[in-house]
Write an enzyme that holds these catalytic residues in place. Structure first.
Site, mmCIF file in Angstrom:
data_model
loop_
_atom_site.group_PDB
_atom_site.id
_atom_site.type_symbol
_atom_site.label_atom_id
_atom_site.label_comp_id
_atom_site.label_asym_id
_atom_site.label_seq_id
_atom_site.Cartn_x
_atom_site.Cartn_y
_atom_site.Cartn_z
ATOM 1 N N CYS A 64 40.859 50.626 32.794
ATOM 2 C CA CYS A 64 41.912 52.128 33.760
ATOM 3 C C CYS A 64 43.414 51.560 32.660
ATOM 4 O O CYS A 64 43.576 50.875 31.886
ATOM 5 C CB CYS A 64 42.444 51.803 35.112
ATOM 6 S SG CYS A 64 43.283 50.245 35.722
ATOM 7 N N HIS A 97 35.002 29.557 34.231
ATOM 8 C CA HIS A 97 35.149 28.941 36.300
ATOM 9 C C HIS A 97 35.101 29.961 37.380
ATOM 10 O O HIS A 97 34.817 29.479 38.428
ATOM 11 C CB HIS A 97 36.880 28.792 36.464
ATOM 12 C CG HIS A 97 37.252 27.713 35.451
ATOM 13 N ND1 HIS A 97 38.707 26.973 35.914
ATOM 14 C CD2 HIS A 97 37.234 26.577 34.834
ATOM 15 C CE1 HIS A 97 38.912 26.130 34.806
ATOM 16 N NE2 HIS A 97 37.616 26.277 34.210
HETATM 17 C C1 RB5 Z 1 46.068 56.456 36.432
HETATM 18 O O1 RB5 Z 1 47.678 57.054 35.853
HETATM 19 C C2 RB5 Z 1 46.238 54.624 36.158
HETATM 20 O O2 RB5 Z 1 47.474 54.992 37.308
HETATM 21 C C3 RB5 Z 1 45.197 53.846 36.811
HETATM 22 O O3 RB5 Z 1 44.899 54.086 35.258
HETATM 23 C C4 RB5 Z 1 45.622 53.008 36.377
HETATM 24 O O4 RB5 Z 1 46.834 51.871 35.731
HETATM 25 C C5 RB5 Z 1 45.565 52.307 38.051
HETATM 26 O O5 RB5 Z 1 45.640 51.118 38.568
#
Ligand code: RB5
Length: 146
Positions: A64, A97
């Protein structure tokens, strides 16, 4: 087989990682997302974790923006040990680990080449076992108690 998934914040890095996996003949299942359109990362964390728990895939990679949301979501799934990796050292230790069966990466945090080095390190490292087994058992006990 690697399970891979991202939200929109990790989409570009996911595509770069897929190219690396293709070039190195490492098979993977892409659980999405498939575009830059905004989506909710927990949905993809869940799919990748299910891919690992079903044993269809051996390890998972979640991406993400920061890797934080994906790692939090993945660690809610019983049996998943997800490590947020932002260095070569954390990638190596996440396997040696912690026997992490999933790693989380930050698409907006890591440079492309460094992200690939992190992935490579994770995939090439094995769990050390021994005293680290007991610690993983203790984590499992927390899981079943709560
Ligand atoms: C999305 O905008 C962002 O919040 C997501 O990709 C991530 O970084 C969340 O932890």
């Amino acid at each position: 087989m690697i399970a891979i998934g991202s939200d929109h914040g990790g989409f570009e890095l996911k595509e770069i990682i897929k190219k690396y996996l293709d070039e190195n003949n490492i098979s993977y299942h892409d659980y999405g997302t498939y575009s830059l359109d905004s989506v909710d990362f927990p949905d993809y964390a869940k799919k990748v974790c299910q891919g690992v728990l079903s044993k269809e895939c051996d390890r998972g990679v979640l991406i993400c923006g920061t890797g934080i949301g994906m790692s939090i979501a993945a660690n809610k799934v019983n049996g998943i040990r997800c490590a947020l990796c932002n260095s070569i050292m954390t990638a190596r230790l996440s396997m040696e680990h912690n026997n992490a069966n999933v790693i989380a990466l930050g698409g907006r945090v890591l440079g492309k080449d460094y992200a690939i080095e992190i992935l490579q390190t994770y995939l090439q490292t094995e769990f050390l076992g021994g005293k680290y087994n007991k610690r993983n058992e203790l984590i499992k006990a927390i899981e079943s108690d709560h």
